[in-house]
Structure formats: C-alpha cells, structure tokens
Design an enzyme around this catalytic site. Structure first.
Site, PDB file in Angstrom:
ATOM      1  N   THR A 126       0.839  -1.211   0.000  1.00 60.13           N
ATOM      2  CA  THR A 126       0.000   0.000   0.000  1.00 60.13           C
ATOM      3  C   THR A 126       0.871   1.258   0.000  1.00 60.13           C
ATOM      4  O   THR A 126       0.619   2.201  -0.757  1.00 60.13           O
ATOM      5  CB  THR A 126      -0.881   0.021   1.274  1.00 60.13           C
ATOM      6  OG1 THR A 126      -1.349  -1.300   1.497  1.00 60.13           O
ATOM      7  CG2 THR A 126      -2.030   0.963   1.155  1.00 60.13           C
ATOM      8  N   VAL A 127       1.893   1.265   0.852  1.00 57.94           N
ATOM      9  CA  VAL A 127       2.737   2.464   0.956  1.00 57.94           C
ATOM     10  C   VAL A 127       3.651   2.579  -0.270  1.00 57.94           C
ATOM     11  O   VAL A 127       3.732   3.638  -0.904  1.00 57.94           O
ATOM     12  CB  VAL A 127       3.574   2.438   2.257  1.00 57.94           C
ATOM     13  CG1 VAL A 127       4.512   3.632   2.315  1.00 57.94           C
ATOM     14  CG2 VAL A 127       2.659   2.414   3.481  1.00 57.94           C
ATOM     15  N   GLY A 128       4.302   1.471  -0.638  1.00 54.12           N
ATOM     16  CA  GLY A 128       5.231   1.495  -1.774  1.00 54.12           C
ATOM     17  C   GLY A 128       4.535   1.958  -3.050  1.00 54.12           C
ATOM     18  O   GLY A 128       5.096   2.762  -3.816  1.00 54.12           O
ATOM     19  N   LYS A 174       9.004   0.976  11.593  1.00 53.10           N
ATOM     20  CA  LYS A 174       9.166   1.303  13.028  1.00 53.10           C
ATOM     21  C   LYS A 174       9.769   0.152  13.805  1.00 53.10           C
ATOM     22  O   LYS A 174      10.585   0.349  14.697  1.00 53.10           O
ATOM     23  CB  LYS A 174       7.827   1.716  13.642  1.00 53.10           C
ATOM     24  CG  LYS A 174       6.796   0.611  13.694  1.00 53.10           C
ATOM     25  CD  LYS A 174       5.448   1.068  13.233  1.00 53.10           C
ATOM     26  CE  LYS A 174       5.564   1.522  11.807  1.00 53.10           C
ATOM     27  NZ  LYS A 174       4.368   1.570  11.048  1.00 53.10           N
ATOM     28  N   GLU A 203      -5.549  -5.286  10.905  1.00 47.65           N
ATOM     29  CA  GLU A 203      -5.034  -6.366  10.047  1.00 47.65           C
ATOM     30  C   GLU A 203      -5.773  -7.657  10.375  1.00 47.65           C
ATOM     31  O   GLU A 203      -6.403  -7.767  11.437  1.00 47.65           O
ATOM     32  CB  GLU A 203      -3.550  -6.611  10.363  1.00 47.65           C
ATOM     33  CG  GLU A 203      -2.663  -5.405  10.293  1.00 47.65           C
ATOM     34  CD  GLU A 203      -2.226  -5.090   8.880  1.00 47.65           C
ATOM     35  OE1 GLU A 203      -2.320  -5.985   8.014  1.00 47.65           O
ATOM     36  OE2 GLU A 203      -1.811  -3.953   8.651  1.00 47.65           O
ATOM     37  N   LYS A 233       7.002   2.758  18.368  1.00 47.77           N
ATOM     38  CA  LYS A 233       6.983   4.207  18.155  1.00 47.77           C
ATOM     39  C   LYS A 233       7.434   4.938  19.426  1.00 47.77           C
ATOM     40  O   LYS A 233       8.141   5.948  19.353  1.00 47.77           O
ATOM     41  CB  LYS A 233       5.585   4.645  17.720  1.00 47.77           C
ATOM     42  CG  LYS A 233       5.210   4.059  16.343  1.00 47.77           C
ATOM     43  CD  LYS A 233       3.741   4.181  16.046  1.00 47.77           C
ATOM     44  CE  LYS A 233       3.404   3.591  14.674  1.00 47.77           C
ATOM     45  NZ  LYS A 233       1.959   3.426  14.453  1.00 47.77           N
TER      46      LYS A 233
HETATM   47  N1  HSE Z   1      -1.199  -0.201  12.234  1.00 50.35           N
HETATM   48  C1  HSE Z   1      -0.803   1.106  12.610  1.00 50.35           C
HETATM   49  C2  HSE Z   1      -1.993   1.886  13.148  1.00 50.35           C
HETATM   50  C3  HSE Z   1      -0.208   1.905  11.479  1.00 50.35           C
HETATM   51  O1  HSE Z   1      -3.084   1.348  13.259  1.00 50.35           O
HETATM   52  O2  HSE Z   1      -1.814   3.050  13.497  1.00 50.35           O
HETATM   53  C4  HSE Z   1       1.183   1.511  11.186  1.00 50.35           C
HETATM   54  O3  HSE Z   1       2.014   1.711  12.287  1.00 50.35           O
END
Ligand code: HSE
Length: 443
Positions: free
Chosen positions: A28-30, A119, A204, A219
């Site tokens: 998704t990001v790539g 992260k 997910e 994080k």
């Molecule tokens: N899965 C994370 C969230 C985003 O729900 O914020 C990626 O770190």
C-alpha cells in the site's frame, strides 16, 4: 519561480545531477510512493536540485503485472538493485525486521542513503543502523516510522533540538484509537469494535501488533530516543494493549470524566538524588475529557510534547494509511536526495545523554481501580486500610450497587507501579473483595 541551490559541499553530486532511487516493497505504501514520485516529479526536480529517478522496484513476485509500473523496473533481487551504481537512495517499505535489516545495512554500507517507514526495525536496531550510516557518511531517515504524515520525527530531530523535552505522550496507533473511540461512542464491546475495525480495513487480519500495543511500543522507543537523546529500544518499553478493556471500563471512565486512550508515554524522571533517567511505556490510560488527547477520535493520531522552553505542543493528523505514510516517506526522499546533490547530511540522531532507562516498577502514576466487593458495613474501611498501609492516599471513591455485592471504584493519588502491584495482590487476598475487575492508569 525556480528554487536555486548553489551550495554544494564536498560530497555532493552537483546541481542538475540525477538521483537514483531504489524502492524496496510495493505494498500500500510502496505503490503510493511510486505513484507520487511520478506525479510530483517536476516539483521534486526543483526541490532537490536534480531529477529524481526510480531505478527499480524490488518485489516478491516480479512476474505479476502492476498497473502504471513498467515491467522492466520490477525485480526480485533487492540486493542487486541496492548495489547498482546509479542508485543513491534506497527506500525500504517492506515491513518485518530481519530481511529489511539485512537490506538496509547493505544499502548503508554501500554508501546509499536510506529512507525507511519501518518502526519495528528502527526500534529494535537503531544503534546498528545509525552506526552504519555514520561510517558511510550517508543519511538514515525514518519520518514515516512514527505516526505517518505527522512530522514528529523531524520536529524532534530538528525543530526541538534546542530545547529540553520532559514528556511525550501520544496516541500513535490508529487501529486501537478507532476501537476505543467506537467503544466509547457506541457502547460496543471490544470484540464488536475490533470486528468493525477489521471490516473497515483498519485492523489487520492478525491484529496482535496493534491491539497488544507492540506497534505503539516501537513508536514510543523511537520518540523517547529522539526526545531524550538516549537509546531506548523496543525491549525497554513496558507494553500493555487494549484487549482487556471492557465496555464497563469505558462507561466507568466516562462517568468519572475520562476517555480511555492507548497512550505511548515517554518521560524524563528526576530521582531524589537529582539524577535523571527516562521511561517509555504503552498502556491504556484515563485521559481527562478536557485534555486535547481525549478529543482525538476515530483512527487519528496525536502527539503531545512538553518541552521546557517551548511549553506544550500538540501534533495531530493521519497516522496510518498509504497516502499519509507516503507523504512522510517522500519528505525524506526529497531530503536525502537533496543531500546527495548538494552534499552534507541530515541532522543525526544523537544519543549523547545516554540516560538510564528506569525500572518500570519505579514509574509513578495515579490509578483507577474497579473492584467487586461484598456489600457489608465496614468493607470500605478494610479496603482503605490496604491503601493506607502502603502510604497511598485515595482521591475519590465511588460505590455502585451490583448484582453480586457492590462495585467500588477507587482513584488513587500517585504511587509507584511496585507499590500498586502489592496493593492489588493484597486486595485480591481479601475475603471482602470478590474481584479486582480492572486497574487503569491515569495520564
Ligand atoms: N497499524 C498502525 C496503526 C499503522 O493502526 O496506526 C502503522 O504503524
């Protein structure tokens, strides 16, 4: 108007020279990074001082057609792509730890600057990666690793580099904030709110990393390292998730004027001897409704920073998703590419303070303790004495009639985790206490 970048330090390629990008990962990001690199290409040329050109995209299956991407750009050999002479900047958006670590280290050692959104990798291996970047004299950027589009890494690395940060507290996981917000606004159970988060694509298929707080803990480690100039790793972060939070907890919190949020909290502590230490933790936290973090709803993220000279600052926005994460990655790509053209390096992470990470047992907070107790005269006195014996005073006590005796909700004044542990064990051992339903910390 054209920007002019006339300064070129010794190690720059020179104005007008192209910057080659290797993109590792096309999820998704790539895919968003690739799309936006094309869409904004003319602007990036101006911002960087030379054209930014994608040399190749490493994927796990190069035979699969990808819309908008020339098949000859796709490769399954990420190592070979990294090593190409015409690659200057490697963008890692694969996820996981071991394989990306291998690739990122290989890239740094080959003199490529690296931009990563990973992260878990940064929180586990920052020292090793920073050392490799230093030795090669290249950049290691990871803005997207914390709260995606919210520029909190750059803010700590650059904007607040002249200040002394005391505390960082933040909602850094969108999935869990969505679930807690849904529980608060609709009265849903944890299970139903999680199912809704999954249906909407926030959670997910395996939501463990989010709901058990691991994502937020990575994080927190990154924020604490940057904020306190001290290496804090994932393993240093005390981590509790939200899977034990019930609709009753949310309701009790509401009645007392709080929202429950999964907070990442990083604190600078000063001991009685004047010596400083730091702690970083992730746990469900009662946040007063009037605090700015309480009003952060849905899947939004926010980071509240308390710094000595700056005072309180809050950063709010999209902390996840393809587009917001790509925005952060591309900011780093522009920075790393600009340095490749003009020379110089980005401000490095500096862990000179090297403060000890305090034992979690020494962390001081206030607690909201929800118990099921016998409804008989004198129970309150017995329970109060458990707190008094440990030197912990009570701030509020609320009692409700329950099906099986009474429900007692106590909010304490500050106590350490180890004292609190002892109190909970003592309460559980009392005949008058049927159960300690929950213990939730206050912010
Ligand atoms: N899965 C994370 C969230 C985003 O729900 O914020 C990626 O770190």
């Amino acid at each position: 108007m054209t920007e002019h970048h006339n300064t070129t330090y010794g190690n720059g390629k020179g104005e007008g020279q192209p910057v080659g990008i290797a993109l590792l990962g096309l999820g998704t990001v790539g895919a968003e990074v690739f799309r936006l690199l094309n869409e904004y290409n003319a602007d990036f040329t101006q911002r960087v001082g030379g054209p930014v050109e994608v040399r190749g995209v490493a994927v796990s299956d190069a035979s699969k057609a990808r819309e908008g991407i020339a098949p000859e750009l796709l490769t399954e050999d990420a190592h070979a792509l990294i090593q190409r002479e015409d690659v200057d900047v490697v963008v890692e958006v694969i996820g996981g730890i071991d394989y990306p670590r291998e690739l990122v280290l290989a890239a740094l050692r080959a003199g490529k600057s690296v931009v990563t959104a990973n992260k878990a990798l940064v929180a586990a291996h920052a020292d090793e990666l920073a050392k490799a970047a230093d030795e090669a004299g290249v950049d290691l950027y990871f803005e997207a690793a914390v709260a995606a589009a919210i520029p909190v890494v750059g803010m700590l690395r650059r904007s607040l580099a002249g200040d002394k940060i005391q505390r960082i507290s933040g909602i850094v996981n969108g999935t869990t904030n969505f679930i807690l917000d849904a529980m608060e606004t609709t009265g849903a159970s944890y299970e139903d709110a999680l199912a809704e988060a999954t249906r909407l694509g926030y959670a997910e298929a395996d939501p463990t990393a989010d709901v058990e707080g691991h994502d937020a803990a990575s994080k927190a480690a990154i924020l604490a390292s940057l904020g306190f100039h001290t290496r804090v790793t994932f393993d240093d972060v005390h981590c509790e998730g939200i899977s034990a939070i019930t609709a009753e907890d949310i309701q009790a919190a509401n009645q007392a004027g709080y929202s429950i949020k999964l907070l990442a909290i990083c604190e600078r502590l000063t001991g009685e001897d004047g010596k400083e230490s730091v702690n970083a933790r992730v746990h469900p936290t009662l946040v007063p409704k009037e605090h700015p973090l309480a009003s952060v709803s849905k899947s939004f993220n926010a980071i509240f920073v308390e710094a000595e000279a700056a005072g309180s600052l809050m950063f709010y926005g999209n902390g996840a998703g393809g587009n917001p994460t790509a925005s952060a990655v591309l900011g780093d790509v522009v920075g790393a590419s600009r340095n490749k053209v003009h020379g110089g390096r980005a401000p490095e992470e500096n862990t000179y303070a090297n403060l000890p990470v305090a034992d979690f047992g020494q962390t001081q907070t206030r607690y909201h303790i929800d118990m099921q107790v016998k409804d008989r005269t004198g129970v309150l006195a017995v329970i109060s004495s458990v707190f008094a014996e440990q030197g912990v005073s009570l701030r509020t006590v609320r009692q409700e009639e329950g099906k099986d005796g009474a429900r007692l909700i106590v909010v304490t004044h500050a106590a350490t985790e180890s004292v609190l542990d002892g109190i909970v064990r003592a309460l559980e051992g009392l005949d008058d206490v049927h159960a300690v339903n929950s213990v939730i910390r206050l912010s």
